[in-house]
Structure formats: C-alpha cells, structure tokens
Design a protein around this motif. Structure first.
Motif, PDB file in Angstrom:
ATOM      1  N   UNK A   1       4.045 -10.824 -11.278  1.00 39.70           N
ATOM      2  CA  UNK A   1       3.674  -9.966 -10.161  1.00 39.70           C
ATOM      3  C   UNK A   1       2.239  -9.529 -10.300  1.00 39.70           C
ATOM      4  N   UNK A   2       1.435  -9.881  -9.375  1.00 39.07           N
ATOM      5  CA  UNK A   2       0.069  -9.402  -9.467  1.00 39.07           C
ATOM      6  C   UNK A   2      -0.528  -9.327  -8.074  1.00 39.07           C
ATOM      7  N   UNK A   3      -1.481  -8.476  -7.937  1.00 36.02           N
ATOM      8  CA  UNK A   3      -2.188  -8.347  -6.664  1.00 36.02           C
ATOM      9  C   UNK A   3      -3.122  -9.534  -6.514  1.00 36.02           C
ATOM     10  N   UNK A   4      -2.985 -10.242  -5.416  1.00 27.92           N
ATOM     11  CA  UNK A   4      -3.861 -11.393  -5.216  1.00 27.92           C
ATOM     12  C   UNK A   4      -5.289 -10.929  -4.959  1.00 27.92           C
TER      13      UNK A   4
END
Lengths: 283, 121
Positions: free
Chosen positions: B118-121
């Motif tokens: 999960x990561x912010x693009x």
C-alpha cells in the motif's frame, strides 16, 4: 426511480450504456459512482457548479495516556493499529473509520482526526441534464463513503441512472443501495459470462430485479445467450460491435450522436428496460 | 536478541521467502542461545494491511532485527517506530546462509521502502 448499470468486469460498456441512455432520456439524472475510475464526465463534459470534499476519520493515539493494553490493535479487523509495549501506532491509510478502537480504549487515549479521500463534482452536462460524479484520490483504499454521499444527493422522485463500479466489491454494493432496477452490461465472451455470474448472484441476494444488455454483440460466442436462457434472464437489448462507435467513443463522442439509427437502438433499449422495470415491480 | 527471517519452512535450512508481509513463516533465532521458534505468518492471508500485521507479529515476539527481501512503506514506518532494524536478505538462499551473512555483517540495511504494498502513488 433509480436504475443502476453494472457489469462483471471493467470495459464491458457500462459507461456506453448509461451515458447514451442519459442523453436520450431527457428527464434523467446521471450519476457516475465508479469513483476509482470515473469516465462519464469525459462524455458529459459537465459544467461543474459545486464541489464537495469527502472526508474520513482516522485514529490518533495520545502516547501520554496510552497504557499499552493493545486492546485497540486486537480489535481492529483491518490491521490499522500496531501495538507493542513501547508504542501504539495507527496506520491511517488502513483505517476504515469504524471508531471501534476509540470505544475499546480504556484509557481514552484515542481520538479521531479527518482527512480528505475524494471529491464529488455536481453540474450540468453538455446535453443540459443534471450530472454528478465522484473521484477517489489516488492511493485511497475505499470509495464507499463517496458513493454513500452520492446516494444522499439523489431523491426518489428523480429518474436516476447510475454508472456503477464493476464487479461485486463493497463499492458496487454501495452504488446499488436503494436501486429499483439494475441492468447488467456484458459482452459475449467467456470472461464476460464468467464475471457476470457473480453479479447475477449479488443482485439476487440483494433482491434487485434486473435484465441483461449484451454489448459488443457479434464478437465472441453464444455462451452468454445460453446462460441467460438457462437462468431465465431477460435480455433487454443487444448493441452490435461497430468500429464507427468505437472511434467516436475514443474521441469522447457517444453513439447517439452519430446517427438516427444509433439513437433508435438506444431508444428501443430504453423502452425495453422501462417495460421490464415496470413489469418486475408489478409482479 | 531475537532476529526474524522470512522463511518458507521452519528450520535453518529452509529457503528464505521472497515476500515480507505475506511470507509463509517468520523463523525467529535467539542470538543468546541459538534456539529457533517458527511463527506461522497470520498476515499471509490478510485481505489488506499484510505488512502492518506482519510487523505486529514481530512486535509480539520481541524481535529486534528482521531479515527480509524488501519492506513496504507502511511497514517501514512501523518498523522504525518499534525500533526493529531491517536487513536485506539478498544473496542468501537459506535462512542459515542469511544468518551467517548477518553475523559477518555482510547484509545491507533496508533504509528505503520497496515499491510494493500500500503506498501513495
């Protein structure tokens, strides 16, 4: 009356069907609930008159009050809090804003703060009709809150056409909330049929009457027709696969803008859907 | 001190697992005694937040060092918060090899999160 247009998988033609109908059915109000990937606005080219940011809560731990009992982490179903003897760490991106950790915390160490997860845009389409859509911010996990807010913005006296997210996710269930009727858009391919089956199960479970529209008819095989006949599902329309429509779509134009023939195709589809929707509510 | 390895099996001859959050097991090695404990990774089948749940299990087992293929951004933040140092297992094929390389101080620190999870693009 709320009619939701959905599909087993992306790319089958929900936007095609819902947008073409929205243009033809003058009194209708189109809502794009596919908040992860909205694209109706490309065709509707709306003039936006109102924007609303949708926010969600996430926990913040006051380390001075925390007694490290770990109850919050044990409670959280989404693994959004990690707790040890030395620290308690919420992970706000995993939080579903249920408020449970705050309730189980015996020390009153947890409070909730808000962050934006997306925006709702309201306005008037280039065809002069009401149009609404939501956009989830990149990296956010769930669009359900945005879809719930979109639902709040329609009244039952409106004739609402909903462009739903694909599949059978929480977002799709949220988009279906309160629907009087549903239209499954499918394509005559093995993937189209296989993914459509789950949608059929979901609609039966939710007790929402529905019919099927076969898009890209002429491609693929007969499986979808066999399945519909076995399951006694009504096919309200078939939209042939045509290069001219695909080319128009790629340049942001709808089939009903191409010719009278295309208009009458969708007019017939709408008549069939209306007839079926009324019939299902009488029986 | 407890060192955890991402492991496909439950002994030192097991292959290292190529995943962190969804590794099959965490094999924990106690440096003082040479004992090992095998923890079946509960996060393996988690719907979301596998990295976070993986870190929670490391915290629960008083792990100070994790030897992993890579670590996602959420887990990276959590490891720092709980003072767990992460080393890259690359070059080792079994847990035993990874342990020997760690003892010889030949493993590099994981300081930046990998691009997965999960990561912010």
């Amino acid at each position: 009356m709320k009619i939701t247009i959905l599909s087993g998988k992306g790319g089958t033609g929900k936007t095609t069907v819902s947008n073409n109908l929205a243009v033809l059915v003058k009194e209708s109000f189109l809502i794009d609930c596919d908040v992860e990937e909205p694209n109706s606005h490309i065709f509707m080219a709306p003039e936006i008159t109102e924007e609303e940011e949708i926010r969600t809560g996430y926990p913040v731990v006051d380390e001075d009050k925390c007694i490290h009992c770990r109850k919050c982490a044990d409670f959280c179903h989404y693994n959004a809090i990690i707790a040890g003897a030395a620290a308690t760490m919420p992970l706000k991106d995993l939080c579903h804003d249920c408020g449970g950790c705050q309730l189980v915390c015996p020390a009153g160490a947890i409070s909730y703060e808000k962050k934006g997860i997306g925006t709702i845009f309201s306005g008037t389409s280039r065809f002069g009709s009401r149009f609404l859509y939501g956009q989830l911010y990149t990296g956010e996990l769930s669009g359900v809150k945005i879809i719930n807010r979109l639902n709040e913005k329609m009244s039952h006296s409106d004739l609402v056409l909903v462009d739903s997210p694909p599949g059978t996710s929480c977002s799709t269930v949220a988009a279906l909330e309160g629907s009087d009727y549903a239209v499954i858009v499918t394509e005559p391919t093995p993937f189209g049929v296989s993914d459509m089956k789950m949608v059929v199960e979901m609609l039966k479970e939710m007790n929402i009457p529905f019919s099927v529209v076969v898009n890209k008819a002429g491609l693929g095989d007969n499986e979808v027709y066999e399945y519909c006949s076995e399951e006694n599902l009504t096919i309200t329309g078939e939209i042939p696969f045509e290069r001219i429509v695909a080319e128009a779509y790629a340049s942001g134009k709808l089939a009903v803008e191409i010719s009278e023939e295309h208009k009458s195709l969708y007019r017939n589809l709408w008549l069939n859907i209306q007839k079926e929707a009324e019939r299902s509510h009488e029986s | 001190m407890n060192i955890a390895f991402c492991s496909t099996g439950c002994d030192l001859n097991s292959s290292v697992d190529e995943r962190f959050g969804r590794t099959t097991n965490f094999l924990i090695y106690k440096t003082e005694t040479g004992e090992t404990t095998c923890i079946e990774n509960r996060a393996r089948t988690a719907k979301g937040g596998a990295g976070a749940l993986a870190v929670q299990q490391l915290v629960d087992n008083n792990v100070s060092v994790i030897i992993a293929p890579e670590v996602g951004p959420q887990a990276m933040d959590a490891l720092k918060k709980f003072n767990i140092t992460a080393y890259n297992q690359q070059g080792a094929s079994t847990v035993k090899e990874a342990l020997d390389l760690w003892k010889e101080e030949k493993l590099s620190l994981i300081e930046e999160p990998g691009n997965k999870g999960l990561h912010k693009a």
